[in-house]
Structure formats: C-alpha cells, structure tokens
Design an enzyme around this catalytic site. Structure first.
Site, PDB file in Angstrom:
ATOM      1  N   HIS A 172      -0.689  -9.467   2.381  1.00  0.00           N
ATOM      2  CA  HIS A 172       0.002  -9.932   1.168  1.00  0.00           C
ATOM      3  C   HIS A 172       0.566  -8.809   0.310  1.00  0.00           C
ATOM      4  CE1 HIS A 172      -3.090  -9.455  -2.125  1.00  0.00           C
ATOM      5  NE2 HIS A 172      -3.914  -9.437  -1.096  1.00  0.00           N
ATOM      6  N   CYS A 215      -7.223  -5.728  -8.658  1.00  0.00           N
ATOM      7  CA  CYS A 215      -8.221  -6.432  -7.859  1.00  0.00           C
ATOM      8  C   CYS A 215      -9.466  -6.685  -8.681  1.00  0.00           C
ATOM      9  CB  CYS A 215      -8.543  -5.647  -6.610  1.00  0.00           C
ATOM     10  SG  CYS A 215      -7.065  -5.435  -5.632  1.00  0.00           S
TER      11      CYS A 215
HETATM   12  C1  LIG Z   1      -6.602  -0.415  -1.498  1.00  0.00           C
HETATM   13  C2  LIG Z   1      -6.960  -1.864  -1.318  1.00  0.00           C
HETATM   14  N1  LIG Z   1      -7.880  -2.193  -0.398  1.00  0.00           N
HETATM   15  C3  LIG Z   1      -8.229  -3.482  -0.189  1.00  0.00           C
HETATM   16  C4  LIG Z   1      -7.673  -4.497  -0.911  1.00  0.00           C
HETATM   17  C5  LIG Z   1      -8.108  -5.911  -0.651  1.00  0.00           C
HETATM   18  O1  LIG Z   1      -7.157  -6.604   0.115  1.00  0.00           O
HETATM   19  P1  LIG Z   1      -7.150  -8.218   0.125  1.00  0.00           P
HETATM   20  O2  LIG Z   1      -6.630  -8.651  -1.197  1.00  0.00           O
HETATM   21  O3  LIG Z   1      -6.219  -8.563   1.264  1.00  0.00           O
HETATM   22  O4  LIG Z   1      -8.528  -8.662   0.411  1.00  0.00           O
HETATM   23  C6  LIG Z   1      -6.725  -4.197  -1.904  1.00  0.00           C
HETATM   24  C7  LIG Z   1      -6.158  -5.278  -2.749  1.00  0.00           C
HETATM   25  O5  LIG Z   1      -5.634  -5.028  -3.786  1.00  0.00           O
HETATM   26  C8  LIG Z   1      -6.354  -2.842  -2.097  1.00  0.00           C
HETATM   27  O6  LIG Z   1      -5.464  -2.499  -3.023  1.00  0.00           O
END
Ligand SMILES: Cc1ncc(COP(=O)(O)O)c(C=O)c1O
Length: 371
Positions: free
Chosen positions: A198, A319
C-alpha cells in the site's frame, strides 16, 4: 484536499487495480483447488510471484506473500531469530518501525538479548558501530533501508557486508524505499527484505518478504501449509498480481523529479518558518519526504491547523498515529523530547505538483507564523 501523507499510504494506482481486476472477478478460484479454475488461479499466482522475484533480483521460491509490511517484518525478525542456530543475540537499529522493534521486544521477553544499534544525528547507522556490536552469538541484524519518519536512507549494502563478514544474516525493511528505487537483493547483500504494497499503490493488506533460499526461518502462521509451509493461508492472487505490477512501475525518473520538487519545498519552508529544521539526512533521504521540527509549536496542533486548511500530512510517525509520545526516531537521533513533539512530516508522490507543494509550504508558514 492536498494529500501529503504518502508515507502513511498511497492511492491505489489505476494500472495496479486494472491488473488485479480479472483475478477478483473472473479467475477468483482458490489457487489450491484441483479443478481447472483453481489451476488457472495457481498459474496467476506463480506468474505474479515470479514477477515480484524478478523485480527484486531474486528467485520465485524466495518470495513469501504476506498481509503487509508488518507481517513481513514479524516473519523476518521472529522467524529468523527462532530458526537460526547461531545464538540468541539480536541487533536492530533504534529507528526501526514498530513492526521490527516490537517483534524484537517479543523475542526479548522469551529470552533473547536485544541490543539497539544507535544512530547519528542524521539517523544513520554507522558501519563501524555495527562492526563493534556484532558478536559470535548474534543471530540477526535488522536495519531498514529508509526511515518512515525522517526519510533517511541507510547504507544497507555496507552494513550487510559487515554482517556477512561475520556470517550473520541481515534483514532490511524496504517498505519506505520500495516506491523510489529498483531493489536488488544481491546488490544489497541482504538475506531478507520486507515490502508493503500500500506504499506502492496496491490496496492495503498486501506485502511480501523476500527470503534467501538458504535462510532458515520458523513459520509464524500455521495452517494448511501454503507457501511451502512458510505462511499458511489461502494466497491473495489478485494482491500478488497488484504487488508485481506496482513494483514494475517503480522507476528512477520519478524519483529524480520528485527530489527536485522536495528540495524546493524544503527551501521554502526553511526560509519562511523561523527556527524550522529539516530532520533526517540532508541528502541521503527519500525523494518524496520532507520532515521538520518546528521549535516553539506543537506538531499535533500544526497538523490540525493544516488539516483545517485542506492539507493532510503527519505529525511524525503515521503508523503510530493517535499517540502523542515523542518519536523514538527523533529521540534516538538526539532531539530533546520537547523538540521531538514539534515534528511534522510531509510525504508525497510522483503525482504531487510543484503548485501543491508551494501552497503547502506557504500554508505552513501562515499557520506557524500567523502571517
Ligand atoms: C518502514 C515501515 N515498515 C513497516 C510498515 C508496516 O507496513 P504495513 O502497513 O503494510 O503493515 C510501515 C508502514 O508505515 C513502514 O513505514
């Protein structure tokens, strides 16, 4: 709305959705079913897996499809640590995404020793720092390719070479870097690499872990034994097709153009907001990423004011949205907690225009200075 939060998620790309469509409505069968419809879905899945592998410079059997970056990071960190016979010492950078840090914290609760690799003021892990921290019982090193909060791009090839010199597997979270650069697992020298669809223009809930064919890993999701037992669960054929298509659309031209727009945006913000500082490395940073601290403000209230004026951005880690603790990334880089609370992040894509960025910079100046 001016959407400047692509590091949190990006819009689904038309080509990606169009490539996925037939696998949702026509060849929708379960790829494990033995009838012809199932076989057709299986062929689609195999083809998508091969394309994902090719985009990364790996082999089809090395791609484990996951529900996103979080699951890929969990499988890499926990799966490798649990399977590697080397020992129970883990090195992860202090600026990793929570998907890596919390996986390491889980391992620490089960008897592993987790050490955080410090970063410098620009957010970089220095190869000599890694070299000094490696031990005979180090079982895994995990350092991201690019940081989601400050955009710093790590010297992963150099770091992975240091780890390889001691025979230690190296995982990199390439979730944020993937939209901007063609990835090559051999050139990077890593044993595992995480992706999230995504951030690349697929729907949410699609991701992959590339895992070197000789890398032992303990599966975390048990069930019907799909994906050679590494990740049970009916495979998302359309998602895999979408991820393959999105990876193939990544090119260097967009990165160079967007970096030029970013530099203009950064200059405009720094010229207009007294005391503003760019966070992260000044040059080793993601093209579509500009993050600042704005001393004397509150990042959260700047965000709310910008939102009220039609600009969507983030106050730091998207996140961890909704949490107001100072960012672990900025504090690891040496920022005081009060300054870290003033962080604002703008992240954009190839479709973001210079006019939109000028407007966002001018609006930020207005919000912070009142003029
Ligand atoms: C560096 C990094 N790793 C992992 C993730 C997690 O990915 P997902 O949203 O597909 O679980 C993110 C999401 O922002 C991210 O920026």
């Amino acid at each position: 709305m001016t959407y400047l939060d692509e590091a949190a998620t990006s819009p689904v790309r038309r080509q990606v959705l169009e490539a996925m469509w037939p696998w949702l409505v026509r060849d929708f069968a379960n790829p494990a079913s033995s009838h012809e419809a199932g076989a057709s879905a299986r062929r689609g899945l195999d083809d998508a897996r091969a394309r994902i592998a090719r985009a990364l410079g790996g082999r089809p059997g090395e791609v484990v499809l996951t529900s996103g970056g979080t699951e890929a990071d969990n499988l890499a960190v926990k799966g490798i640590a649990l399977a590697e016979p080397r020992g129970r010492h883990l090195l992860v950078s202090a600026v990793e995404h929570p998907a890596v840090l919390e996986s390491a914290a889980f391992l620490a609760r089960t008897g592993f020793e987790v050490e955080l690799l410090p970063v410098d003021g620009d957010g970089l892990v220095r190869p000599e720092v890694l070299a000094a921290a490696l031990r005979d019982d180090t079982t895994l090193v995990s350092v991201q390719l690019a940081n989601n909060e400050v955009g710093t791009v790590q010297p992963v090839a150099e770091l992975a070479a240091v780890a390889a010199g001691r025979g230690v597997p190296f995982h990199t979270d390439a979730v944020q870097a993937a939209p901007w650069q063609r990835l090559d697992v051999a050139a990077l020298g890593v044993r595992a690499l995480s992706l999230s669809g995504h951030k690349l223009g697929t729907p949410k809930g699609v991701g992959a872990l590339w895992l070197h064919r000789r890398q032992p890993v303990e599966p975390l999701v048990h069930g019907g034994g799909q994906q050679r037992g590494l990740r049970s669960g009916t495979e998302d054929v359309a998602g895999a097709v979408g991820l393959a298509t999105a990876l193939e659309l990544v090119g260097p031209v967009a990165a160079a153009e967007v970096a030029a727009r970013r530099d203009r945006f950064v200059a405009r913000v720094l010229a207009g907001v007294p005391g503003a500082r760019l966070t992260g490395h000044p040059t080793r940073r993601l093209p579509g990423h500009a993050s600042f601290v704005l001393p004397g403000t509150s990042g959260e209230s700047v965000l709310v004011d910008l939102d009220a004026r039609g600009i969507a951005c983030s106050s730091g880690s998207a996140c961890a949205a909704g949490r107001s603790d100072p960012s672990h990334v900025l504090t690891a880089m040496g920022f005081e907690a009060e300054v870290a609370q003033t962080a604002v992040r703008f992240s954009f894509g190839a479709a973001t225009s210079e006019a939109e960025l000028d407007h966002a910079a001018d609006t930020l100046v207005q919000v912070v200075t009142g003029v």
